[in-house]
Design a protein around this motif. Sequence first.
Motif, short mmCIF file in Angstrom:
data_model
loop_
_atom_site.label_atom_id
_atom_site.label_comp_id
_atom_site.label_asym_id
_atom_site.label_seq_id
_atom_site.Cartn_x
_atom_site.Cartn_y
_atom_site.Cartn_z
N ALA A 303 0.82 -1.22 0.00
CA ALA A 303 0.00 0.00 0.00
C ALA A 303 0.85 1.26 0.00
N ILE A 304 2.13 1.13 0.35
CA ILE A 304 3.02 2.29 0.37
C ILE A 304 3.65 2.43 -1.01
N THR A 305 3.16 3.37 -1.79
CA THR A 305 3.63 3.55 -3.15
C THR A 305 4.91 4.39 -3.19
N HIS A 306 5.51 4.48 -4.36
CA HIS A 306 6.70 5.32 -4.54
C HIS A 306 6.39 6.77 -4.20
N ASP A 307 5.21 7.21 -4.59
CA ASP A 307 4.84 8.60 -4.30
C ASP A 307 4.73 8.84 -2.80
N ILE A 308 4.24 7.84 -2.07
CA ILE A 308 4.12 7.98 -0.62
C ILE A 308 5.50 8.05 0.02
N TRP A 309 6.41 7.19 -0.42
CA TRP A 309 7.78 7.23 0.12
C TRP A 309 8.42 8.59 -0.18
N SER A 310 8.12 9.15 -1.34
CA SER A 310 8.76 10.41 -1.75
C SER A 310 8.16 11.64 -1.07
N GLU A 311 6.86 11.58 -0.74
CA GLU A 311 6.13 12.76 -0.30
C GLU A 311 6.79 13.47 0.88
#
Length: 332
Positions: A303-311
């Motif tokens: 559920a933790i997408t690349h965008d979430i890691w980057s945000e």
Amino acid sequence: MQDDKHKPLTGIDHKRRSLLRAGMSTALLAAPYARMAQAATPAVKLVLLGTRGGPRVGDTGKNLGKFTRMNASNLLLIGGVPYVIDCGYGVSQQLLKAGVTLETVRYVLITHHHSDHELEYGNLLYNAWSSGLSHQIDTYGPPGLEQMTRDFMALNHIDIDTRVADEGKPDLRKLIQAHDITDLGQVLVNEQVKVTAMHSIHPPLADAYAYKFETGGKTIVFSGDTAYNPKLAEFARGADYLVHEVMYAPALEALAKRVPNARTMMEHLHASHTVTEDVGRIAAAAQVKNLVLSHFVPGDDPAITHDIWSEGVRKHYQGKLFVGRDLMEFEL
């Protein structure tokens, strides 16, 4: 009548020949220095072998049996020479997938004595030996590495002794030179690279390290496992690449529900690892050219997408950012 071959040289001809000889001499003199300059700037490749944080192996739930991320390990190829940083589960397999034959491994560095960083330390050495290792491997890590190396050899002494006698293999114990790090300012120095270290914040371990590799005008820093540490920004200042561990705090509650030691584990995670926003703060303060996220905690939550890691990182760092994945490569 004189032919052209035997004509006396004019002043201009003398000058031309003198210049030609001088040019040839300069070229001959310059050639070794050109080779030295070329040798001083070896090709460098960074490969993320395993990007999962923590000792759990493999995916869970619907993805049981899959290995989206292997445990922590990294590779630097400097002039074709393999330097392995940490030896989490699967390091031998990942090296082969990266196109590196195990018998070519020359250096191994361990950041700290947690199993997800050293579980396959001994196995990598053994697998290199099984693949035809004939040269020395130097290994470096916190105090205790030398004893751990001896213990691994003792654990496998029957097999080693048998294969030396029965197959004529060189004695593995004589090929491995382990070094407990005593000087953080000079961990490893050779004709290609200088490696230094600093203490990271990773309680309860007192000896946990970040490593800096300086080679051919390029700098690569590995954070190791660490809580937010402004000193790391000083250590990594201006680095071409900073490979930094990362933790996504909102997902920790769900992670804790899966383990019986939830309370103490949560205390450890918050005291010993770096949340996304703080990774951004470190990278911005250090003014690194490229930030690579790795050692993901949790490392198995789809559920933790690349965008979430980057945000969270992007709140503070606007440079080049890479959300790491296993076998991701970077040419320096």
